[in-house]
Design a protein around this motif. Structure first.
Motif, PDB file in Angstrom:
ATOM      1  N   ALA A 277      17.727  27.864   5.945  1.00  0.00           N
ATOM      2  CA  ALA A 277      18.380  28.543   7.074  1.00  0.00           C
ATOM      3  C   ALA A 277      19.666  29.252   6.653  1.00  0.00           C
ATOM      4  O   ALA A 277      20.576  29.432   7.445  1.00  0.00           O
ATOM      5  CB  ALA A 277      18.660  27.570   8.219  1.00  0.00           C
ATOM      6  N   ILE A 311       9.518  28.939  11.388  1.00  0.00           N
ATOM      7  CA  ILE A 311      10.606  27.982  11.615  1.00  0.00           C
ATOM      8  C   ILE A 311       9.958  26.715  12.161  1.00  0.00           C
ATOM      9  O   ILE A 311       9.101  26.770  13.056  1.00  0.00           O
ATOM     10  CB  ILE A 311      11.648  28.532  12.607  1.00  0.00           C
ATOM     11  N   TYR A 364      17.965  25.537  16.463  1.00  0.00           N
ATOM     12  CA  TYR A 364      17.104  26.495  15.781  1.00  0.00           C
ATOM     13  C   TYR A 364      17.522  27.930  16.045  1.00  0.00           C
ATOM     14  O   TYR A 364      17.991  28.277  17.127  1.00  0.00           O
ATOM     15  CB  TYR A 364      15.649  26.322  16.238  1.00  0.00           C
TER      16      TYR A 364
END
Length: 498
Positions: A277, A311, A364
């Motif tokens: 990320a 993801i 997220y």
């Protein structure tokens, strides 16, 4: 709910300060447990343990010291999966990425097994009439490391390994966000035969950090984190007479020449820009295509790849990346993206509104891709530390190399090209500490040193490799002459080779 205290004198101990912090689980936003935040008194107890244990440890010969490291490597292999899951749950990175975090740390431990050789001094026989000169590398004593959340296994091991192999005792202050893996590492070292007190883990916040910087028995401090804190730690540590080795932020560029293999380049950018990320100090966050035609080809290929990134939860081994570490981190990243849009950059892929089904409370964000970013924009100047890649178009090679050379940070940089002359010129002229040629994340292998330039690094010696052993030892030079052949009478002239 887990409770994490400290590791002092060879065992886990409960915190006594009464202060704690939540350990979050980023993939679902739940509270995983509590970590104790130590007082200065608890830190002092760890230092006293370390100071006492270091005397006997320093007297242990280097070969016996590294046998502990060898046994530690075996013990970690037996718990690899458990350590990776523990790390993934508290940090948020995927389990395959967590295993990479552990492995990069173990590679430094493997190099430290060569400590008996790396600690050797020099010897000159007959430097003068009847005179021999030799040097010794001796441990500093008690040393400390303050390590970040984004590599809770790798960076502690980068510091612990060479420090204890050189005969020091070590105080680790890991990130309070993901403390479980450092605590287990300490237990495994004890199981491997490390004497109690040689390695202590003290969890805490700024109060413990300041205590480490001010404690007169701690002779050296290593740090990895943001640049403002790196500057603070370096200044305060050195003002107190300590050695300091502090590494800060980054804004890593990838220069893409017109002759580059574009498919290879895009593969490299996707992994280096969005892996973990974007929470890596070596992440590529700026792509610099040279020429409009190169830029158009690059962006055309990047857009569908960024849109297709998977993801997932930290436990999803098929995910490209998982959540970021905290809700505050997620908010900060989105604020940067909002600001980039306001400043006029073109957001060609927008991942701000991503929600993970079944994990709606997790932290997220999908990948974001900016085009037409300019050097005056905040998203170019500052480290975002999230899944955001900026494309800065350069008209010429000279314009491209000027970007990393003039940037505040100088951690890592890469060039993708098929032209050996261009690559050689770039490696020679770029003002950055670690350079990749057709390598997207130019992290040196463990027997070379790791370190950035400019605002990315403070101190004269880098992490791992030979520099680590120089940092954790002091050199003593001995000049000896024995009675045979010594003339009578005092000498008042400074010794020379004449």
């Amino acid at each position: 709910m887990i409770e994490v205290g400290h590791f002092i004198g060879g065992k886990r101990v409960a915190g006594t300060s009464g202060r704690t912090a939540d350990i979050m689980q980023p993939m679902d936003g739940s509270v995983r447990g509590k970590v104790a935040l130590a007082s200065r008194e608890e830190l002092r107890k760890a230092v006293e343990n370390a100071k006492e244990a270091q005397i006997g440890w320093a007297a242990t010969n280097p070969q016996r010291r590294v046998r502990v490291l060898m046994k530690f490597l075996d013990l970690v292999q037996n718990e690899y999966d458990e350590l990776a899951e523990m790390l993934a749950r508290e940090h948020g990175k995927t389990i395959p990425d967590a295993k990479g975090d552990i492995q990069r740390g173990l590679e430094v431990i493997e190099v430290c097994i060569g400590a008996p050789h790396l600690l050797k001094g020099e010897y000159t026989d007959g430097a003068g009439p009847g005179i021999d000169v030799y040097s010794l590398r001796q441990p500093l004593g008690v040393v400390a490391g303050i390590t970040p959340f984004n590599f809770p296994a790798m960076i502690p091991l980068w510091k612990i390994g060479p420090a204890i192999a050189a005969g020091n005792s070590f105080i680790l202050k890991p990130s309070e966000r993901d403390p479980s893996v450092p605590m287990r590492i300490a237990e495994l070292f004890i199981e491997a035969g490390l004497p109690a007190g040689v390695l202590n883990v003290v969890n805490g916040d700024k109060d413990v950090v300041d205590g480490i910087l001010d404690d007169p028995d701690i002779k050296a401090v290593g740090f990895v984190g943001s640049t403002p804190i790196a500057q603070y730690i370096y200044s305060r540590a050195t003002a107190n007479g300590k050695r300091a080795q502090c590494f800060g932020g980054a804004k890593n560029h990838m220069i893409i020449m017109p002759d580059a293999d574009m498919d290879q380049t895009v593969d490299a950018l996707i992994g280096a820009g969005y892996g973990s990320a974007g929470e890596r100090c070596m992440a590529i966050s700026v792509a610099v295509p040279v020429g409009e035609e190169t830029a158009n080809r690059l962006v055309e290929k990047l857009i569908p790849r960024v849109e297709a990134l998977k993801i997932g939860s930290s436990l999803d081994a098929s995910a490209d990346f998982g959540p970021v570490v905290t809700a505050d981190a997620l908010s900060r990243i989105k604020t940067y993206v909002d600001g980039g849009v306001k400043e006029g950059a073109k957001l060609v892929v927008d991942g701000r509104d991503f929600k993970m089904q079944g994990y709606e409370n997790g932290y997220y964000m999908a990948g974001c891709l900016f085009d037409h970013v300019t050097p005056d924009m905040k998203i170019y100047k500052e480290e975002i530390f999230g899944p955001v890649l900026s494309v800065v178009r350069a008209k010429t090679y000279e314009d491209a190399i000027r970007l990393p050379n003039e940037h505040e940070y100088g951690n890592g940089v890469s060039i993708f090209t098929r032209d050996g002359d261009a690559a050689r010129d770039f490696a020679a002229r770029v003002q950055v500490g670690m350079v990749g040629v057709n390598v997207p994340i130019p992290v040196p292998i463990a027997y070379y040193t790791f370190g950035g330039w400019k605002a990315s690094g403070f101190g004269d010696l880098n992490q791992h490799g030979p520099d680590a052993f120089r940092f954790y030892t002091k050199t003593k030079t001995v000049t000896s002459r024995w009675p045979s052949g010594i003339k009578d009478g005092a000498e008042f002239v400074i010794p020379t080779m004449n």
